[in-house]
Design an enzyme around this catalytic site. Structure first.
Site, PDB file in Angstrom:
ATOM      1  N   GLU A 116     -12.423  -8.271  -4.383  1.00  0.00           N
ATOM      2  CA  GLU A 116     -11.341  -7.341  -4.088  1.00  0.00           C
ATOM      3  C   GLU A 116     -11.704  -5.996  -4.705  1.00  0.00           C
ATOM      4  O   GLU A 116     -12.076  -5.927  -5.876  1.00  0.00           O
ATOM      5  CB  GLU A 116     -10.047  -7.883  -4.705  1.00  0.00           C
ATOM      6  CG  GLU A 116      -8.798  -7.181  -4.235  1.00  0.00           C
ATOM      7  CD  GLU A 116      -7.536  -7.897  -4.690  1.00  0.00           C
ATOM      8  OE1 GLU A 116      -6.656  -8.108  -3.871  1.00  0.00           O
ATOM      9  OE2 GLU A 116      -7.446  -8.254  -5.878  1.00  0.00           O
ATOM     10  N   GLU A 143      -0.582 -15.537  -7.780  1.00  0.00           N
ATOM     11  CA  GLU A 143      -1.562 -14.623  -8.368  1.00  0.00           C
ATOM     12  C   GLU A 143      -1.005 -14.050  -9.659  1.00  0.00           C
ATOM     13  O   GLU A 143       0.098 -13.503  -9.691  1.00  0.00           O
ATOM     14  CB  GLU A 143      -1.936 -13.492  -7.404  1.00  0.00           C
ATOM     15  CG  GLU A 143      -2.999 -12.584  -8.027  1.00  0.00           C
ATOM     16  CD  GLU A 143      -3.630 -11.596  -7.055  1.00  0.00           C
ATOM     17  OE1 GLU A 143      -3.159 -11.492  -5.915  1.00  0.00           O
ATOM     18  OE2 GLU A 143      -4.609 -10.938  -7.467  1.00  0.00           O
TER      19      GLU A 143
HETATM   20 MN    MN Z   1      -6.042  -9.693  -6.722  1.00  0.00          MN
END
Ligand code: MN
Length: 303
Positions: A244, A150
């Site tokens: 998210e 990420e």
């Molecule tokens: Mn994230």
């Protein structure tokens, strides 16, 4: 089915406490809100009964991914060998638990600590991280798990802040089961736009987080989702897209401090989750006509 992306939601939208009971609640809510995938935090694999939660996920008909960020005392990019060793053990435990819960992807800040560094990264730290991730990727391959890197902003890691950084790390790891993971919240801070990084990653893009610039309601901040979704369609991205969001209304413990979640961007998760899913579906519908046009162009240019 081509032309669709699985829509997911991070489990911590639903709950701030993480245990088996809360995980089962998050699974039910995910299905009720119309999502196909749940992302589980694997910061503490022992916090949940992975067999039981895995069964709940399967019987709800959901797919699952897992994510984690390393703590500073278990950082595979550290100059301290003991700290690096703890980092590898942390990753290994998270990987085994992810596989046990039924996940085919473990992603997040796997390559360094998740948090604010006060020093620039070093060449040695980069190399240590690449080597540890190569070993982790080999074990992940045996389990049928893909690893995601990420790409996060400068206040949450010093090692991989842009798509270009992630691609360089993927090259250095040199294993086929490692992919880039873009997150719009971080892209808004570090990248020049929401299109270029998607094109740069190309078929090495394996996971996408959609988060607003303030991590609240999707579509109420400055992230250019329309540009992102046009480009995702254009390059033919077919992987999951996971919502998210964090609000101080959820007491997410230590993670709240690490991610600097000081504000209440919303109170009740259910309406936020449903609105985000509808917003994502409308973006997918609006860009469906562009799907795969970029990959066709690339293919014909290569002939
Ligand atoms: Mn994230």
């Amino acid at each position: 089915m081509s032309g669709t992306n699985m829509l997911g939601i991070h489990a911590l939208v639903w709950t701030g406490e993480w245990n088996t009971q809360q995980a089962e609640l998050a699974v039910r809510q995910t299905a009720e809100a119309g999502y196909a995938l749940i992302e589980l935090p694997m910061l503490d694999p022992g916090a949940i009964d992975v067999q039981r939660v895995g069964k709940a996920i399967a019987s709800a008909g959901l797919s699952v991914t897992c994510s984690l960020g390393l703590p500073f005392d278990a950082d595979i990019s550290s100059s301290n060998a003991d700290v690096r060793e703890r980092g590898e053990a942390f990753l290994r435990a998270g990987l085994e638990a992810s596989s046990d819960v039924g996940a085919a992807l473990l992603t997040g800040v796997l390559y360094s600590a998740l948090g604010k560094y006060t020093n620039a990264p070093t060449k040695a730290g980069w190399k240590s991280a690449a080597e540890a991730l190569t070993r982790l990727a080999d074990r992940a391959q045996e389990l049928g798990v893909t690893l995601g890197l990420e790409i996060v902003n400068r206040y949450e890691s010093n090692l991989i802040n842009t798509a270009a950084d992630a691609l360089r790390m993927i090259d250095d790891i040199g294993r086929p089961n490692v992919v880039a993971h873009l997150d719009t919240y971080h892209m808004n801070i570090e990248e020049g736009d929401f299109s270029g990084p998607v094109v740069r990653c190309g078929d090495r893009l394996g996971y996408v987080h959609v988060g607003e610039s303030h991590r609240g309601h999707l579509g109420s901040g400055v992230v250019d989702f329309s540009s992102l979704f046009r480009t995702l369609a254009y390059v033919g991205y077919s992987g999951p897209i996971t919502f998210e969001s964090f609000s101080s209304s959820q007491a997410i413990g230590e993670l709240a401090g690490t991610l600097a979640v000081w504000r209440g961007t919303w109170d009740e998760p259910f309406p936020v989750a449903v609105a985000a899913r509808q917003y994502l579906e409308s973006l997918l519908a609006a860009t469906a006509g562009l799907r795969g046009q970029g990959s066709l162009k690339v293919a014909s240019a290569g002939r």
